[in-house]
Design an enzyme around this catalytic site. Structure first.
Site, short mmCIF file in Angstrom:
data_model
loop_
_atom_site.label_atom_id
_atom_site.label_comp_id
_atom_site.label_asym_id
_atom_site.label_seq_id
_atom_site.Cartn_x
_atom_site.Cartn_y
_atom_site.Cartn_z
N GLU A 1 18.30 47.07 -11.65
CA GLU A 1 18.54 47.90 -12.83
C GLU A 1 17.97 47.21 -14.06
OE1 GLU A 1 22.78 48.15 -13.74
OE2 GLU A 1 23.05 46.10 -13.05
N LYS B 1 31.88 46.65 -15.28
CA LYS B 1 31.33 46.61 -16.64
C LYS B 1 32.18 45.66 -17.50
CE LYS B 1 29.20 49.78 -19.92
NZ LYS B 1 27.95 49.07 -20.09
N ARG C 1 35.08 54.96 -14.72
CA ARG C 1 34.43 53.65 -14.53
C ARG C 1 35.21 52.55 -15.24
NH1 ARG C 1 28.26 53.29 -16.24
NH2 ARG C 1 29.12 53.19 -18.32
C1 PLP Z 1 23.87 47.05 -16.73
C2 PLP Z 1 23.87 48.51 -17.00
N1 PLP Z 1 23.29 49.34 -16.10
C3 PLP Z 1 23.25 50.67 -16.33
C4 PLP Z 1 23.81 51.25 -17.45
C5 PLP Z 1 23.74 52.75 -17.65
O1 PLP Z 1 25.04 53.30 -17.65
P1 PLP Z 1 25.38 54.64 -18.45
O2 PLP Z 1 24.46 55.69 -17.95
O3 PLP Z 1 26.78 54.92 -18.11
O4 PLP Z 1 25.15 54.36 -19.90
C6 PLP Z 1 24.42 50.42 -18.40
C7 PLP Z 1 25.03 50.99 -19.59
O5 PLP Z 1 26.21 51.02 -19.73
C8 PLP Z 1 24.45 49.02 -18.17
O6 PLP Z 1 25.03 48.20 -19.06
#
Ligand code: PLP
Length: 329
Positions: free
Chosen positions: A214, A181, A84
């Site tokens: 989300e 991200k 990612r």
């Molecule tokens: C906006 C957002 N959505 C979802 C997630 C969940 O991602 P992960 O399961 O990789 O921590 C995160 C965390 O990084 C996030 O910042």
């Protein structure tokens, strides 16, 4: 108009170091180690965990990050997080400094230097210093940074009683930004502040078509009343490494008869509100039941059986699965 006669001191390098240490003494933190490609090494004194102000990640938000978990002296699912990270770098037009292999090696060595066996590892790629322009400065070197720290902590109540979420009034990020991200977390920060101010634990983004998006730093998913696990599509939200792994692990629950099916699709808000269970999922929170959404109770208002079973599967995977890297302390 009053004119202040207080003089502002001109500081020497020694003064700056002393003041950085005073700052950390006033506001203690538990950051155990920090690697900076700009420093070319690892430091363990939080006062020294610094970046040049003209790095474009600082003043323009031209940077990306990711966070992997450290459990019992092992790094969990780092390859998924690096996948990612590289995608985010490409979408942000950021050049890589170190290669993927070098980044993995730096992450593992910075973790070893921390001595920490449980916590989080967050790492960033910046477009580098050299100007206050918008685009990267000519000849600027991308920066790579790694921080090993205690990790985010959530109240026990979230696990024992479940969390309460509100629909945020802030608009969801446009898909191109939501799937990347990047360090631009203003909507996520504002959403979280808004939820806390309104007496909720966290917030949920809804998209323009009234589909569930989300959370601020977590994904959300639902168990319908007829036992189907449904997760929003990943084209307009971040592809959570936890969600992606859960969607695989949850197949076991289909075999056990706790789930009938697993679906990744658009989820209209009205359908989501009528679900039997609602879940928060992320690397730091793992899996938590949501028992209230705005003024509506979800399911029977208590953490549900599927959330508990998913948390158990994830915990087992984090402690003894095949996605662990040993840290050579
Ligand atoms: C906006 C957002 N959505 C979802 C997630 C969940 O991602 P992960 O399961 O990789 O921590 C995160 C965390 O990084 C996030 O910042």
């Amino acid at each position: 108009m009053t004119v202040s006669h207080t003089t502002i001191p001109a500081l020497t390098a020694d003064d700056v170091l002393a003041r950085l240490k005073q700052l950390r003494a006033r506001q203690p933190v538990s950051y155990s180690s920090f690697y900076s490609s700009q420093l070319g090494g690892i430091v363990t004194d939080p006062a020294l965990m610094v970046l040049p102000f003209d790095d474009h990640m600082v003043h323009r938000g031209h940077g990306i990050f990711d966070t992997a978990g450290l459990i019992n002296g092992k790094i969990y699912d780092l390859e998924a997080h690096l996948d990612r990270f590289l995608l985010s770098a490409e979408r942000s037009k950021l050049r890589l400094g170190p290669s993927r292999e070098e980044m993995r090696d730096i992450i593992v060595k910075t973790t070893a230097a921390s001595g920490r066996r449980d916590g989080s590892i967050r790492y960033w790629l910046s477009s580098g210093p050299g100007s206050l322009e918008l685009t990267p400065a000519a000849g600027s070197e991308p920066g790579f940074f790694v921080m090993v720290f205690a990790g985010l902590v959530y109240p026990d109540r979230w696990l024992t009683q479940g969390a309460r979420v509100m629909t945020t009034t802030y608009p969801i990020k446009a898909p191109v930004y939501a799937i990347t991200k990047a360090t631009n977390y203003l909507p996520n920060v504002l959403m979280q502040m808004e939820a806390k101010e309104a007496g909720f634990d966290t917030g949920v983004f809804i998209d323009a078509d009234d589909h569930v998006g989300e959370g601020s730093n977590m994904n959300v998913a639902f168990i319908t009343k007829d036992a189907v696990l449904v997760h929003p599509t990943f084209d307009h939200i971040l592809a959570g490494c936890t969600s992606l792994r859960m969607l695989e692990l949850a197949n076991v629950l289909c075999d056990r008869g706790l789930l009938k099916a697993i679906e990744v699709r658009d989820i209209p808000v009205a359908e989501a509100r009528a679900s039997g269970e609602m879940l928060l999922m992320g690397s730091s929170v793992k899996v938590v039941s949501i028992v209230q959404w705005d003024d509506q109770v979800i399911g029977d208002g208590k953490p549900g059986p599927v959330a508990k079973a998913l948390l158990q599967l994830l915990d087992d995977d984090m402690r003894s699965g095949d996605r662990l890297i040993d840290v050579p302390y």
